[in-house]
Design an enzyme around this catalytic site. Sequence first.
Site, mmCIF file in Angstrom:
data_model
loop_
_atom_site.group_PDB
_atom_site.id
_atom_site.type_symbol
_atom_site.label_atom_id
_atom_site.label_comp_id
_atom_site.label_asym_id
_atom_site.label_seq_id
_atom_site.Cartn_x
_atom_site.Cartn_y
_atom_site.Cartn_z
ATOM 1 N N ILE A 153 31.573 121.663 40.701
ATOM 2 C CA ILE A 153 30.590 122.747 40.779
ATOM 3 C C ILE A 153 30.547 123.520 39.469
ATOM 4 O O ILE A 153 29.471 123.820 38.939
ATOM 5 C CB ILE A 153 30.914 123.682 41.958
ATOM 6 N N ALA A 232 33.053 130.949 45.491
ATOM 7 C CA ALA A 232 34.163 130.032 45.798
ATOM 8 C C ALA A 232 34.840 130.438 47.109
ATOM 9 O O ALA A 232 34.496 129.938 48.175
ATOM 10 C CB ALA A 232 35.154 130.012 44.646
ATOM 11 N N ARG A 233 35.792 131.362 47.034
ATOM 12 C CA ARG A 233 36.468 131.895 48.211
ATOM 13 C C ARG A 233 36.758 133.371 47.978
ATOM 14 O O ARG A 233 37.162 133.783 46.887
ATOM 15 C CB ARG A 233 37.783 131.142 48.492
ATOM 16 N N ASP A 257 29.044 135.660 47.560
ATOM 17 C CA ASP A 257 28.641 134.842 48.702
ATOM 18 C C ASP A 257 29.807 134.609 49.656
ATOM 19 O O ASP A 257 29.615 134.062 50.732
ATOM 20 C CB ASP A 257 28.103 133.491 48.207
ATOM 21 N N GLU A 262 35.079 136.848 57.167
ATOM 22 C CA GLU A 262 33.694 136.450 57.417
ATOM 23 C C GLU A 262 33.493 136.246 58.917
ATOM 24 O O GLU A 262 34.310 135.584 59.555
ATOM 25 C CB GLU A 262 33.362 135.158 56.648
ATOM 26 N N HIS A 281 27.631 133.560 52.819
ATOM 27 C CA HIS A 281 28.206 132.232 52.581
ATOM 28 C C HIS A 281 27.109 131.161 52.636
ATOM 29 O O HIS A 281 27.167 130.210 53.433
ATOM 30 C CB HIS A 281 29.309 131.922 53.595
ATOM 31 N N GLY A 283 26.358 129.085 50.177
ATOM 32 C CA GLY A 283 26.559 128.026 49.195
ATOM 33 C C GLY A 283 26.441 126.623 49.746
ATOM 34 O O GLY A 283 25.878 125.737 49.100
#
Length: 325
Positions: A153, A232-233, A257, A262, A281, A283
């Site tokens: 990515i 990413a995280r 994101d 979450e 989220h 992505g």
Amino acid sequence: MRVTVLDDYQRALGNTEAIERLRQKAEVQVLTEKIPSQEGLVRALAGSKAIIPIRERTKFPAFLLQKLPGLELISQTGNHAYHIDIDAATRAGIVVSLAPGRNSTAELAVGLMLAVMRRIPQSDRAMRNGEWPLVLGYVLKGKTLGILGLGKIGTEVAAIGHAFGMKVIAWGPTLTRERAAKSQATFMPLDDVLRTADVVSVHLKLSEQSKGLIDERRLHLMKKSAYFVNTARGAIVDEQALVRVLADNAIAGAALDVFVEEPLPAKHPILELDNVILTPHLGWPTDSGFEGFAENAVANILEYMDGKLTRALNPEALQHRAKAG
């Protein structure tokens, strides 16, 4: 053979060509709603020999796997199975295989850069309230893009950054100058990337080493005019420290994101900030992503039916089942 697709909330996987092909060889059940209880989940999966879970929307701890005696294969969409107790699955004779999708996170990352630097969401909201805001936007061309994690990515983000006329610098825990140069990026130590970049984009895997890596000290290394983007995280950055840095305008803004928790809690302090763009989220759930999930998940199942499964995380599960059976 009965196959169940789990958690297809967007109704994106059940309607793919790959699932239609699978229907010619198996009975396919597609669940589009979240099942609220473990008991309900056990009932819904009764009789299923294979399941296709959508990412980590449903966790599979040992006690749940023990209640699914007929289950033989989990064709797990995505690139990991952290939410599955692999040891318990192996003991139960349940084979776990991965079904990667087609990742489009790079597009979202660059979209978020544009959104936060040009204040696109804020301008939209203002116009809907009858305003005509005077916005000073910031362009990508000529800026320095700092990429943390130059894997698949990150490499795609670097290529898009170059297309915008950006200079690209990068750091990763195993990245070398030679590998960075292949992506036309300049390798720098982490702290130097943070000091130098106009936009920092995170593309690291979450691990014990990366958890909390971007702490308050490192956030304060960034320029006051810089932007922070994380697709990413959430746990890679100290979220509360990021809130403080943004609230103090120590950096220009952020676009996120991913989050530690979450869905994002309703009263999270980051929701009060105007210099941050938030997305839920986004992505991975895309048309091409789900098509990739479906193609690979179905391929795993068909290979398993033919006795030729090549992507098993725990092939020894077959031996456990043979001994038990």
